[in-house]
Design a protein around this motif. Sequence first.
Motif, mmCIF file in Angstrom:
data_model
loop_
_atom_site.group_PDB
_atom_site.id
_atom_site.type_symbol
_atom_site.label_atom_id
_atom_site.label_comp_id
_atom_site.label_asym_id
_atom_site.label_seq_id
_atom_site.Cartn_x
_atom_site.Cartn_y
_atom_site.Cartn_z
ATOM 1 N N ASN A 80 0.493 -1.264 0.010
ATOM 2 C CA ASN A 80 -0.025 -0.002 -0.233
ATOM 3 C C ASN A 80 0.908 1.228 0.064
ATOM 4 O OD1 ASN A 80 -2.563 -0.903 -0.087
ATOM 5 N ND2 ASN A 80 -2.411 -1.599 1.877
ATOM 6 N N VAL A 81 2.065 1.286 0.788
ATOM 7 C CA VAL A 81 2.990 2.271 0.548
ATOM 8 C C VAL A 81 3.186 2.557 -0.796
ATOM 9 C CG1 VAL A 81 5.223 3.249 1.315
ATOM 10 C CG2 VAL A 81 3.802 2.097 3.030
ATOM 11 N N LEU A 82 3.634 1.575 -1.414
ATOM 12 C CA LEU A 82 4.210 1.788 -3.065
ATOM 13 C C LEU A 82 3.069 2.295 -3.732
ATOM 14 C CD1 LEU A 82 5.959 -1.750 -3.272
ATOM 15 C CD2 LEU A 82 7.124 0.434 -3.312
ATOM 16 N N ALA A 83 1.826 1.838 -3.430
ATOM 17 C CA ALA A 83 0.755 2.333 -4.200
ATOM 18 C C ALA A 83 0.307 3.709 -4.169
ATOM 19 C CB ALA A 83 -0.742 1.438 -3.904
ATOM 20 N N GLN A 84 0.779 4.202 -2.929
ATOM 21 C CA GLN A 84 0.452 5.824 -2.544
ATOM 22 C C GLN A 84 1.934 6.458 -2.810
ATOM 23 O OE1 GLN A 84 -0.957 5.626 1.385
ATOM 24 N NE2 GLN A 84 -2.402 4.226 1.225
ATOM 25 N N THR A 85 2.657 6.114 -3.366
ATOM 26 C CA THR A 85 3.919 6.758 -3.419
ATOM 27 C C THR A 85 3.884 7.741 -4.801
ATOM 28 O OG1 THR A 85 5.214 5.188 -2.358
ATOM 29 C CG2 THR A 85 6.587 6.784 -3.865
ATOM 30 N N ARG A 86 4.303 8.842 -4.601
ATOM 31 C CA ARG A 86 4.225 9.647 -5.845
ATOM 32 C C ARG A 86 5.253 9.312 -7.057
ATOM 33 N NH1 ARG A 86 4.641 15.466 -2.596
ATOM 34 N NH2 ARG A 86 2.523 15.065 -1.143
ATOM 35 N N THR B 80 10.509 3.505 -7.000
ATOM 36 C CA THR B 80 11.730 2.730 -6.842
ATOM 37 C C THR B 80 11.578 2.242 -5.582
ATOM 38 O OG1 THR B 80 13.224 4.130 -8.513
ATOM 39 C CG2 THR B 80 14.216 2.531 -6.682
ATOM 40 N N LEU B 81 11.708 0.621 -5.718
ATOM 41 C CA LEU B 81 11.762 0.078 -4.154
ATOM 42 C C LEU B 81 13.212 -0.340 -3.977
ATOM 43 C CD1 LEU B 81 10.566 -1.418 -2.079
ATOM 44 C CD2 LEU B 81 10.192 -3.344 -3.263
ATOM 45 N N ALA B 82 13.736 0.446 -2.981
ATOM 46 C CA ALA B 82 15.300 0.174 -2.871
ATOM 47 C C ALA B 82 15.651 -0.567 -1.354
ATOM 48 C CB ALA B 82 16.064 1.632 -2.640
ATOM 49 N N GLY B 83 16.010 -1.884 -1.646
ATOM 50 C CA GLY B 83 16.372 -2.514 -0.675
ATOM 51 C C GLY B 83 17.608 -2.072 0.135
ATOM 52 N N VAL B 84 17.627 -2.315 1.560
ATOM 53 C CA VAL B 84 18.722 -1.855 2.644
ATOM 54 C C VAL B 84 18.945 -3.025 3.284
ATOM 55 C CG1 VAL B 84 19.085 -0.478 4.562
ATOM 56 C CG2 VAL B 84 17.356 0.542 2.915
ATOM 57 N N ASN B 85 20.384 -3.455 3.172
ATOM 58 C CA ASN B 85 20.840 -4.533 3.781
ATOM 59 C C ASN B 85 21.857 -4.166 4.634
ATOM 60 O OD1 ASN B 85 22.334 -6.801 4.550
ATOM 61 N ND2 ASN B 85 22.196 -7.840 2.477
ATOM 62 N N SER B 86 21.715 -4.190 6.225
ATOM 63 C CA SER B 86 22.689 -3.553 7.071
ATOM 64 C C SER B 86 23.612 -4.938 7.340
ATOM 65 C CB SER B 86 21.800 -3.009 8.288
ATOM 66 O OG SER B 86 21.511 -4.299 8.962
ATOM 67 N N VAL B 87 23.270 -6.055 7.068
ATOM 68 C CA VAL B 87 24.324 -7.225 7.462
ATOM 69 C C VAL B 87 25.274 -7.233 6.668
ATOM 70 C CG1 VAL B 87 24.308 -9.645 7.723
ATOM 71 C CG2 VAL B 87 22.266 -8.620 8.170
ATOM 72 N N ASP B 88 25.179 -7.107 5.275
ATOM 73 C CA ASP B 88 26.334 -7.375 4.228
ATOM 74 C C ASP B 88 26.890 -5.982 3.753
ATOM 75 O OD1 ASP B 88 25.914 -10.177 4.503
ATOM 76 O OD2 ASP B 88 24.236 -10.045 3.228
ATOM 77 N N ALA B 89 26.558 -5.092 4.303
ATOM 78 C CA ALA B 89 27.200 -3.949 3.814
ATOM 79 C C ALA B 89 28.707 -3.615 3.798
ATOM 80 C CB ALA B 89 26.436 -2.386 4.524
ATOM 81 N N PRO B 90 29.188 -3.440 2.776
ATOM 82 C CA PRO B 90 30.604 -3.463 2.380
ATOM 83 C C PRO B 90 31.201 -2.185 3.622
ATOM 84 C CG PRO B 90 29.885 -2.556 0.547
ATOM 85 C CD PRO B 90 28.685 -3.029 1.271
ATOM 86 N N ARG B 91 32.529 -2.172 3.852
ATOM 87 C CA ARG B 91 33.043 -1.278 4.866
ATOM 88 C C ARG B 91 32.954 0.004 4.475
ATOM 89 N NH1 ARG B 91 38.926 -0.467 6.446
ATOM 90 N NH2 ARG B 91 38.719 -0.019 8.812
#
Length: 325
Positions: A226-232, A261-272
């Motif tokens: 629903n957030v994606l559906a309501q994004t401008r 755009t759906l942008a994933g956020v991965n804090s586990v594998d983020a490079p240094r």
Amino acid sequence: MRAILIESEGATPRLLEDADESLLDGAVAVDVEYSSLNYKDGMALAGRGIVRRHPLIPGIDLVGTVTESADGRFAPGDAVVLNGDGIGETRHGGFATRARVRPDALVRLPEAISPARAAAIGTAGFTAMLALHRLEDAGLSPEDGDVLVTGASGGAGSIAVALLAARGHRVVAATGRQEENGELLRALGAAEVIDRDELLAADGRPLQSQRWAAAVDGVGSATLANVLAQTRWGGTVAAYGLAQGPDLPTTVLPFILRQVTLAGVNSVDAPRAVRERAWAGLAAELDLALLDSLTATVGLAGVLPLAERILAGQVSGRTVVDVRA
């Protein structure tokens, strides 16, 4: 060393005063001072599928001082912070007074941030800053309009609210605990607080009335749809969590017809390099006094009773774990 240990699948976690240090492996040895309690830690302690090796010391954050290093980038005496990188899941984590870790995900603690405050920031604040970078790298500016934060009462959500507001964005915070946490979220900078059911109860069409210039989502599933559906048109949604579920009941229409755009956020594998950028941003931008207002501290023994509470959404803000206490 003192440590919380999960000895086997299905076993009740135990606090040991004399845990065996030979369990540890890694190129950099650290005297741990602080960790923090996160949703993932609650899952690990409650036996809900996060732990993938046994025995395991949980705790997805650690802050401490290097005591020995086989890597030239770190030396004894360095104050360091580590978030994710598999600790507390596939590698021994921060719920112990000693750790051995990989250097590739280790970051020197910025001088402006004390060890206790670094633990309060933890994976939650680190994730929030990664999400902000995803939005702003996509070109978001305060003039674009409202930015929604779902799961705003949680650790990452509350810090995301504070960071976005500090950068001049008009923030709308969605929470299931509006009466309990509405005042706090406004103190963090939210211009408006809405009930999460407003997003969950939306009609489910893939395209709805356009409300959000961008969003930070820690919920997933129908809420994210629903957030994606309501994004401008042209907006970005940075998604880091799946508290409601990993499914995404939508279509390609928001992505094609509105160029969302759906942008994933991965804090586990983020490079240094990504980690260092995030921690530099936190040192420069996060209101540490405001952080203090979100933070409670417990000793290592105090972690165990909180596992089910954090999973039930009954823990707000940040919980620092003083592993020495």
